[in-house]
Scaffold this active site. Structure first.
Site: not given
Ligand code: AMP
Length: 218
Positions: A171, A88, A127, A160, A13
């Site tokens: 996750r 999400r 990554r 990360r 994404k």
């Molecule tokens: P991402 O960079 O999109 O993988 O997001 C990293 C982390 O941020 C995720 O593993 C969640 O802990 C948190 N996070 C991001 N977006 C959301 C969301 N829409 N709802 C809940 N937690 C989120």
């Protein structure tokens, strides 16, 4: 056009969102980038979010809905937006529908980037993201031109904190069931389109752009 990008962590994404944004001329709103910026700035939101993110858990719906929808409203999204990482959960998807309905808008397309789970765990070990803007690389499949340096803004590339294997697995366990509910939500609304996320980056972009063309009113 409001375009939601769906996919398990590591599906691509964050790679596709900026490419599509440039091609379509609309901004990206990435919930993960928003939260990581808050963590780096040690704001109250950042301190709360970090407790969940570092364990691979989702940030509570009430918090992310408030923060994300505020940002959506504040962003210049009159011509549309690409949403990366939000919604999400089904609760978030419903909150987004309600917020968009207030201005006679809706999610026009949910592009689901599908990748088998085992491939995701392997991908995430290699990554890297840039410290300035969260641009995404993969040491194997999408390396930067100069080792450790972002091609776009020259900032350092880092792994990360939540991309270490134990957190990656947490996750997946936590987030994939919720993702499948969101997928069903958009399938029910008739706006879900799946693309094969195992293909090379350009091919995934082409598939997503083709679905955008399909969904555009003539
Ligand atoms: P991402 O960079 O999109 O993988 O997001 C990293 C982390 O941020 C995720 O593993 C969640 O802990 C948190 N996070 C991001 N977006 C959301 C969301 N829409 N709802 C809940 N937690 C989120």
């Amino acid at each position: 056009m409001v375009l939601v990008l769906l996919g398990a962590p590591g599906a691509g994404k964050g790679t596709q969102a900026p490419i599509l944004a440039e091609r379509l001329g609309i901004p990206v709103l990435a919930s993960g980038n928003l939260l990581r910026a808050a963590v780096a700035e040690r704001t109250a939101l950042g301190r709360e979010a970090d407790r969940f993110m570092s364990r691979g858990q989702l940030v509570p719906d009430a918090t992310i809905v408030r923060v994300f929808l505020d940002r959506l409203e504040a962003t210049d999204a009159v011509d549309g937006a690409i949403l990366d990482g939000f919604p999400r959960t089904k609760i978030q998807a419903e909150a987004l529908d309600d917020a968009l309905a207030e201005t006679d808008r809706r999610v026009d397309l949910a592009g689901y980037i599908e990748v088998p789970l085992e491939e995701l765990v392997v991908r995430m070990a290699s990554r890297r993201i840039c410290t300035a803007n969260g641009h995404v690389y993969n040491l194997v499949s999408n390396p930067p031109r100069r080792f450790g340096v972002c091609d776009i803004d020259g900032s350092d590339l880092v792994q990360r904190a939540d991309d270490h294997e134990a957190t990656v697995r947490a996750r997946m366990v936590e987030q994939v069931p919720a993702l499948l509910e969101v997928v069903e939500h958009y399938r029910d609304h008739g706006v879900l389109r799946s693309v094969d996320g195992r293909l090379p980056i350009d091919a995934v972009t082409d598939q997503l752009l083709a679905t955008v063309q399909d969904m555009r009113p003539v």
